[in-house]
Design an enzyme around this catalytic site. Structure first.
Site, mmCIF file in Angstrom:
data_model
loop_
_atom_site.group_PDB
_atom_site.id
_atom_site.type_symbol
_atom_site.label_atom_id
_atom_site.label_comp_id
_atom_site.label_asym_id
_atom_site.label_seq_id
_atom_site.Cartn_x
_atom_site.Cartn_y
_atom_site.Cartn_z
ATOM 1 N N GLU A 101 3.329 -6.115 6.865
ATOM 2 C CA GLU A 101 2.717 -4.992 7.587
ATOM 3 C C GLU A 101 3.140 -4.935 9.050
ATOM 4 O O GLU A 101 3.166 -3.858 9.654
ATOM 5 C CB GLU A 101 1.183 -5.088 7.507
ATOM 6 C CG GLU A 101 0.584 -4.821 6.144
ATOM 7 C CD GLU A 101 0.410 -6.067 5.312
ATOM 8 O OE1 GLU A 101 -0.388 -6.046 4.366
ATOM 9 O OE2 GLU A 101 1.102 -7.099 5.596
ATOM 10 N N GLU A 148 -2.089 -9.265 -1.231
ATOM 11 C CA GLU A 148 -3.545 -9.384 -1.095
ATOM 12 C C GLU A 148 -4.242 -9.252 -2.439
ATOM 13 O O GLU A 148 -5.196 -9.981 -2.736
ATOM 14 C CB GLU A 148 -4.049 -8.337 -0.104
ATOM 15 C CG GLU A 148 -3.627 -8.663 1.331
ATOM 16 C CD GLU A 148 -3.845 -7.502 2.300
ATOM 17 O OE1 GLU A 148 -4.334 -7.745 3.416
ATOM 18 O OE2 GLU A 148 -3.518 -6.345 1.932
ATOM 19 N N GLY A 180 -0.372 -5.163 0.463
ATOM 20 C CA GLY A 180 -1.526 -5.058 -0.424
ATOM 21 C C GLY A 180 -1.291 -5.722 -1.760
ATOM 22 O O GLY A 180 -2.231 -6.212 -2.400
ATOM 23 N N ALA A 199 0.841 -1.191 0.000
ATOM 24 C CA ALA A 199 0.000 0.000 0.000
ATOM 25 C C ALA A 199 0.879 1.245 0.000
ATOM 26 O O ALA A 199 2.083 1.177 0.296
ATOM 27 C CB ALA A 199 -0.907 -0.006 1.229
#
Length: 268
Positions: free
Chosen positions: A142, A122, A119, A76
């Site tokens: 993360e 993901e 992300g 992200a």
């Protein structure tokens, strides 16, 4: 390849994704090279819009989602979140866009190389077939930032590779190599880096020769296997199997087999 039919007014002047068509395959490439394709809300908005456009386009049977050789997506956009408050994060509801990607009915083939982290991992796990280069590094780091996965990482990774390995990856922040990811069942195939995109496109084109309705229902049935008990999943699969006998493609496919010729599927 040809450019996509999608025509929307972008929220910014920046083109964060690139879209093309190659026959019955829609190709989307993430386009933030300076930040290793870091995922921000605007990129995810553009991605969801393009995926929905391909999903609604009857001439497209399969979607390819690619990053660059250096990074599928390195995570992200941390700078976009670092100083936001709890209420700001709650109100922006950034993961609502991810739900739009989850609802895409057509098969999605991921072309992954380099970093697929946070992300990026993901997003990769939202895809149905994952072709990874031998240079891929995959993980959910993360924890190194004082947070945890928020776009499904703890759930999808655990279902994909099991509790023990998911705990190891998520709690230590370590990266999986392409070989480790393949052995764990997280990716579908590993190929030399110079072939990662061409192999993904080849796989997508092969899938696109199949009956498009059957492709969509088969994807739906496999995804339900993660959510249902075996007896419920078997019943669900059986119903979808019977539904396909209402399609012209089923008649064409079976008659072509008996007549020893290639079927001509029309998605009807």
């Amino acid at each position: 390849m040809t450019t996509s039919i999608l025509e929307t007014k972008p929220m910014t002047s920046e083109q964060l994704i690139l879209a093309e068509t190659d026959g019955a395959v829609g190709v989307i490439t993430l386009n933030r090279p300076k930040v290793l394709n870091a995922l921000n809300p605007e990129l995810m908005h553009q991605l969801a819009e393009q995926m929905e456009a391909f999903d609604h386009d009857e001439s497209i049977y399969v979607i390819v989602l690619a990053g660059s050789e250096r990074a599928f997506a390195a995570g992200a956009d941390i700078g976009d979140m670092a100083d936001r408050s709890t209420i700001e994060m709650y109100m922006r509801d950034q993961f609502a866009t991810w739900e739009r990607v989850k609802k895409i009915k057509k098969p999605i083939v991921a072309a992954v190389s380099g970093f697929a982290l946070g992300g990026g991992c993901e997003l990769m796990m939202h895809c149905d077939v994952i072709i990874a280069s031998d240079t891929s590094q995959i993980g959910q780091p993360e924890i190194n930032l004082g947070v945890m996965p928020g776009a499904g990482g703890t759930q999808r990774l655990t279902k994909a590779i099991g509790k023990a390995q998911a705990m190891d990856v998520i709690l230590t922040g370590r990266f999986l190599s392409a070989t480790e990811a393949l052995d764990a069942g997280l990716v579908s195939r590993v190929v030399p880096v110079e072939h990662f995109f061409t192999e993904a496109l080849k796989v997508a084109k092969k899938m696109a020769t199949k009956g498009p309705i059957a492709l969509r229902l088969a994807k739906e049935a496999v995804l339900k296997a993660h959510e249902m008990h075996l007896s419920e999943g078997l019943e669900y699969e059986r119903k979808l199997f019977y539904i396909l006998f209402a399609t012209e493609d089923q008649k064409e496919g079976m008659h072509a087999f008996m007549e020893k010729r290639k079927p001509e599927f029309k998605g009807k």
